[in-house]
Design a protein around this motif. Sequence first.
Motif, PDB file in Angstrom:
ATOM      1  N   LEU A  83       0.838  -1.201   0.000  1.00  0.00           N
ATOM      2  CA  LEU A  83       0.000   0.000   0.000  1.00  0.00           C
ATOM      3  C   LEU A  83       0.878   1.258   0.000  1.00  0.00           C
ATOM      4  CD1 LEU A  83      -2.780   1.311   0.080  1.00  0.00           C
ATOM      5  CD2 LEU A  83      -2.763   1.065   2.572  1.00  0.00           C
ATOM      6  N   ILE A  84       1.939   1.233   0.777  1.00  0.00           N
ATOM      7  CA  ILE A  84       2.840   2.400   0.815  1.00  0.00           C
ATOM      8  C   ILE A  84       3.422   2.632  -0.579  1.00  0.00           C
ATOM      9  CG2 ILE A  84       5.040   3.240   1.758  1.00  0.00           C
ATOM     10  CD1 ILE A  84       4.199   2.007   4.446  1.00  0.00           C
ATOM     11  N   GLU A  85       3.798   1.550  -1.204  1.00  0.00           N
ATOM     12  CA  GLU A  85       4.339   1.614  -2.571  1.00  0.00           C
ATOM     13  C   GLU A  85       3.284   2.211  -3.527  1.00  0.00           C
ATOM     14  OE1 GLU A  85       7.148   0.667  -4.023  1.00  0.00           O
ATOM     15  OE2 GLU A  85       6.424   0.664  -6.113  1.00  0.00           O
ATOM     16  N   ALA A  86       2.038   1.743  -3.392  1.00  0.00           N
ATOM     17  CA  ALA A  86       0.961   2.232  -4.271  1.00  0.00           C
ATOM     18  C   ALA A  86       0.694   3.713  -4.017  1.00  0.00           C
ATOM     19  CB  ALA A  86      -0.305   1.410  -4.049  1.00  0.00           C
ATOM     20  N   TRP A  87       0.689   4.119  -2.754  1.00  0.00           N
ATOM     21  CA  TRP A  87       0.483   5.536  -2.432  1.00  0.00           C
ATOM     22  C   TRP A  87       1.594   6.387  -3.044  1.00  0.00           C
ATOM     23  CZ3 TRP A  87      -0.645   4.339   3.403  1.00  0.00           C
ATOM     24  CH2 TRP A  87      -2.035   4.265   3.609  1.00  0.00           C
ATOM     25  N   SER A  88       2.827   5.898  -2.907  1.00  0.00           N
ATOM     26  CA  SER A  88       3.964   6.715  -3.385  1.00  0.00           C
ATOM     27  C   SER A  88       3.900   6.871  -4.908  1.00  0.00           C
ATOM     28  CB  SER A  88       5.301   6.121  -2.932  1.00  0.00           C
ATOM     29  OG  SER A  88       5.529   4.910  -3.611  1.00  0.00           O
ATOM     30  N   ARG A  89       3.371   5.870  -5.598  1.00  0.00           N
ATOM     31  CA  ARG A  89       3.232   5.984  -7.061  1.00  0.00           C
ATOM     32  C   ARG A  89       2.064   6.884  -7.447  1.00  0.00           C
ATOM     33  NH1 ARG A  89       1.917   1.013  -8.540  1.00  0.00           N
ATOM     34  NH2 ARG A  89       2.896  -0.222  -6.917  1.00  0.00           N
ATOM     35  N   TRP A  90       1.031   6.873  -6.653  1.00  0.00           N
ATOM     36  CA  TRP A  90      -0.218   7.596  -6.947  1.00  0.00           C
ATOM     37  C   TRP A  90      -0.092   9.090  -6.603  1.00  0.00           C
ATOM     38  CZ3 TRP A  90      -4.140  10.018  -3.972  1.00  0.00           C
ATOM     39  CH2 TRP A  90      -5.394  10.132  -4.587  1.00  0.00           C
ATOM     40  N   ALA A  91       0.668   9.409  -5.558  1.00  0.00           N
ATOM     41  CA  ALA A  91       0.761  10.797  -5.079  1.00  0.00           C
ATOM     42  C   ALA A  91       1.535  11.659  -6.084  1.00  0.00           C
ATOM     43  CB  ALA A  91       1.466  10.819  -3.729  1.00  0.00           C
ATOM     44  N   THR A  92       1.045  12.870  -6.283  1.00  0.00           N
ATOM     45  CA  THR A  92       1.716  13.830  -7.172  1.00  0.00           C
ATOM     46  C   THR A  92       1.791  15.168  -6.432  1.00  0.00           C
ATOM     47  OG1 THR A  92      -0.396  14.571  -8.088  1.00  0.00           O
ATOM     48  CG2 THR A  92       0.708  12.758  -9.253  1.00  0.00           C
ATOM     49  N   PRO A  93       2.515  16.152  -6.971  1.00  0.00           N
ATOM     50  CA  PRO A  93       2.549  17.460  -6.288  1.00  0.00           C
ATOM     51  C   PRO A  93       1.144  18.056  -6.158  1.00  0.00           C
ATOM     52  CG  PRO A  93       4.275  17.335  -7.946  1.00  0.00           C
ATOM     53  CD  PRO A  93       3.438  16.099  -8.122  1.00  0.00           C
ATOM     54  N   GLU A  94       0.264  17.775  -7.124  1.00  0.00           N
ATOM     55  CA  GLU A  94      -1.118  18.310  -7.051  1.00  0.00           C
ATOM     56  C   GLU A  94      -1.991  17.441  -6.144  1.00  0.00           C
ATOM     57  OE1 GLU A  94       0.252  17.368 -10.166  1.00  0.00           O
ATOM     58  OE2 GLU A  94       1.151  19.379 -10.170  1.00  0.00           O
ATOM     59  N   ARG A  95      -1.500  16.248  -5.832  1.00  0.00           N
ATOM     60  CA  ARG A  95      -2.329  15.301  -5.086  1.00  0.00           C
ATOM     61  C   ARG A  95      -1.443  14.581  -4.047  1.00  0.00           C
ATOM     62  NH1 ARG A  95      -5.052  10.951  -8.970  1.00  0.00           N
ATOM     63  NH2 ARG A  95      -3.008  10.020  -8.752  1.00  0.00           N
ATOM     64  N   PRO A  96      -0.870  15.340  -3.112  1.00  0.00           N
ATOM     65  CA  PRO A  96      -0.001  14.693  -2.120  1.00  0.00           C
ATOM     66  C   PRO A  96      -0.810  13.844  -1.146  1.00  0.00           C
ATOM     67  CG  PRO A  96      -0.263  17.037  -1.610  1.00  0.00           C
ATOM     68  CD  PRO A  96      -0.998  16.794  -2.903  1.00  0.00           C
ATOM     69  N   VAL A  97      -0.173  12.849  -0.608  1.00  0.00           N
ATOM     70  CA  VAL A  97      -0.832  11.976   0.380  1.00  0.00           C
ATOM     71  C   VAL A  97      -0.085  12.105   1.707  1.00  0.00           C
ATOM     72  CG1 VAL A  97      -1.450   9.592   0.970  1.00  0.00           C
ATOM     73  CG2 VAL A  97      -1.538  10.334  -1.420  1.00  0.00           C
ATOM     74  N   ARG A  98      -0.831  12.415   2.765  1.00  0.00           N
ATOM     75  CA  ARG A  98      -0.223  12.487   4.100  1.00  0.00           C
ATOM     76  C   ARG A  98      -0.861  11.400   4.967  1.00  0.00           C
ATOM     77  NH1 ARG A  98       2.486  16.512   6.480  1.00  0.00           N
ATOM     78  NH2 ARG A  98       1.797  17.998   4.893  1.00  0.00           N
ATOM     79  N   VAL A  99      -0.033  10.491   5.451  1.00  0.00           N
ATOM     80  CA  VAL A  99      -0.545   9.379   6.251  1.00  0.00           C
ATOM     81  C   VAL A  99      -0.149   9.598   7.713  1.00  0.00           C
ATOM     82  CG1 VAL A  99      -0.505   6.881   6.593  1.00  0.00           C
ATOM     83  CG2 VAL A  99      -0.402   7.817   4.274  1.00  0.00           C
ATOM     84  N   LEU A 100      -1.141   9.697   8.571  1.00  0.00           N
ATOM     85  CA  LEU A 100      -0.907   9.953   9.989  1.00  0.00           C
ATOM     86  C   LEU A 100      -1.080   8.645  10.748  1.00  0.00           C
ATOM     87  CD1 LEU A 100      -2.966  13.252  10.178  1.00  0.00           C
ATOM     88  CD2 LEU A 100      -0.503  12.968   9.792  1.00  0.00           C
ATOM     89  N   ASN A 101      -0.052   8.292  11.497  1.00  0.00           N
ATOM     90  CA  ASN A 101      -0.011   6.979  12.121  1.00  0.00           C
ATOM     91  C   ASN A 101       0.079   7.117  13.651  1.00  0.00           C
ATOM     92  OD1 ASN A 101       2.156   4.074  11.470  1.00  0.00           O
ATOM     93  ND2 ASN A 101       0.135   4.251  12.347  1.00  0.00           N
ATOM     94  N   PRO A 102      -1.084   7.145  14.326  1.00  0.00           N
ATOM     95  CA  PRO A 102      -1.034   7.347  15.778  1.00  0.00           C
ATOM     96  C   PRO A 102      -0.422   6.155  16.492  1.00  0.00           C
ATOM     97  CG  PRO A 102      -3.274   6.830  15.076  1.00  0.00           C
ATOM     98  CD  PRO A 102      -2.442   6.953  13.827  1.00  0.00           C
ATOM     99  N   GLY A 103       0.388   6.451  17.476  1.00  0.00           N
ATOM    100  CA  GLY A 103       0.997   5.385  18.274  1.00  0.00           C
ATOM    101  C   GLY A 103       2.215   4.756  17.617  1.00  0.00           C
ATOM    102  N   SER A 104       2.621   5.285  16.471  1.00  0.00           N
ATOM    103  CA  SER A 104       3.775   4.688  15.783  1.00  0.00           C
ATOM    104  C   SER A 104       5.071   5.237  16.371  1.00  0.00           C
ATOM    105  CB  SER A 104       3.697   5.028  14.295  1.00  0.00           C
ATOM    106  OG  SER A 104       4.957   4.833  13.700  1.00  0.00           O
ATOM    107  N   SER A 105       6.069   4.360  16.445  1.00  0.00           N
ATOM    108  CA  SER A 105       7.360   4.813  16.972  1.00  0.00           C
ATOM    109  C   SER A 105       8.334   5.121  15.833  1.00  0.00           C
ATOM    110  CB  SER A 105       7.939   3.753  17.905  1.00  0.00           C
ATOM    111  OG  SER A 105       7.930   2.521  17.231  1.00  0.00           O
TER     112      SER A 105
END
Length: 350
Positions: free
Chosen positions: A194-216
């Motif tokens: 999924l991370i790989e797919a997000w990184s391919r899909w995200a563009t400067p016009e369509r950035p993706v920000r993933v917030l991960n609560p509790g992550s170290s």
Amino acid sequence: MTNKPTRCDIFCAVVDNYGDAAVCWRLAYQLATEHGWQVRLWIDDLAPLRQLAPDFAAGPVAVFPWPTPWPGADPADVVIEAFACEPPPAYVEAMASRARAPIWLNLEYLSAETWVAGSHGLPSPHPRLPLLKHFYFPGFAAGSGGLLRERDYDARRAGFDEAAFRAEFALPPRLPGELTVSLFSYANPALPELIEAWSRWATPERPVRVLNPGSSEAARSIGNLILQPLPFLPQRRYDELLWTCDLNFVRGEDSFVRAQWAAKPFVWQIYPQAEDAHLAKLDAFLAIHPAGAALRPFWLAWNGVGRLDWPEFAASLPGLEAQSQEWAKTLARPPDLASGLVKFCRERLK
Ligand code: TRH
């Protein structure tokens, strides 16, 4: 019933994760604040509660560690055992010796399966003592025990300030076109894909920000994908995170329900069970959700069945948004779980 407040004991044995404590605390707090009950919560592990409700000692629920051996305590009018955890035998004996036996409920796990409404409220006599235990099944269908939802939920949401939330957690203001996602999952073999797919899909016009609560993990970017850890938030603030995001990945039981109140598209990782028993529960939920057919392939893949197709799922997000709002309205119509439970007990305490 007299005018004295109803006394209630809730017993919670933490199996793993946060879910058991999360549900018990939510219910206990609502019974105390919204219904004026005097609630004691007996919990065998305080660690998850400290994270979910760091101020739990401030009341109004009296929280006690569940001690072994049991020191004895006068049984309450209503006794709730969460998820069949069985109160201490000496407490059960004391329940039976009261002039009037307490109302005894076993609060079960949430499921959308069709048998739930038929089993909700069924009595189960104690094999030896003059006591009756009732099964209390949360659920989505009419005739089930309903879902936990606080009276002040809509007011809290109306007063929510997303910009202030982002600033507090050092998140920059929303970028134009940004897709903000929250991620709360079990260890999931599909995550790297999924991370790989997000990184391919995200563009400067369509950035993706993933917030991960509790992550170290440390924050990192891959092209226009930003992966950002957040602290584990107290329960009420977790709602704020869900409101902030365009898409929420949730798991288990309680975050799954919160995602539905948030009325945003979400992806559910169900708590895995032996012999894939959880897949029937996942199917049962997809069958009642108005967007079930659209959600199905991606949700199944997130739960280990088939391959993730992020672009296809992303294309369905605008439609899912409206359906999520409709679904939240439908779910909010019947009485909430705590109100239904109070009514159930009141009828039997008369
Ligand atoms: O922690 P869970 O995986 O709990 C599970 C399930 O309840 C499952 O059904 C049960 O069998 C198993 O435990 C033993 O997921 P759940 O149910 O979503 O509970 C997580 C709680 O944590 C929920 O109340 C949301 C809350 N939460 C926060 O308060 N802050 C946070 O930052 C996050 C990520 C979650």
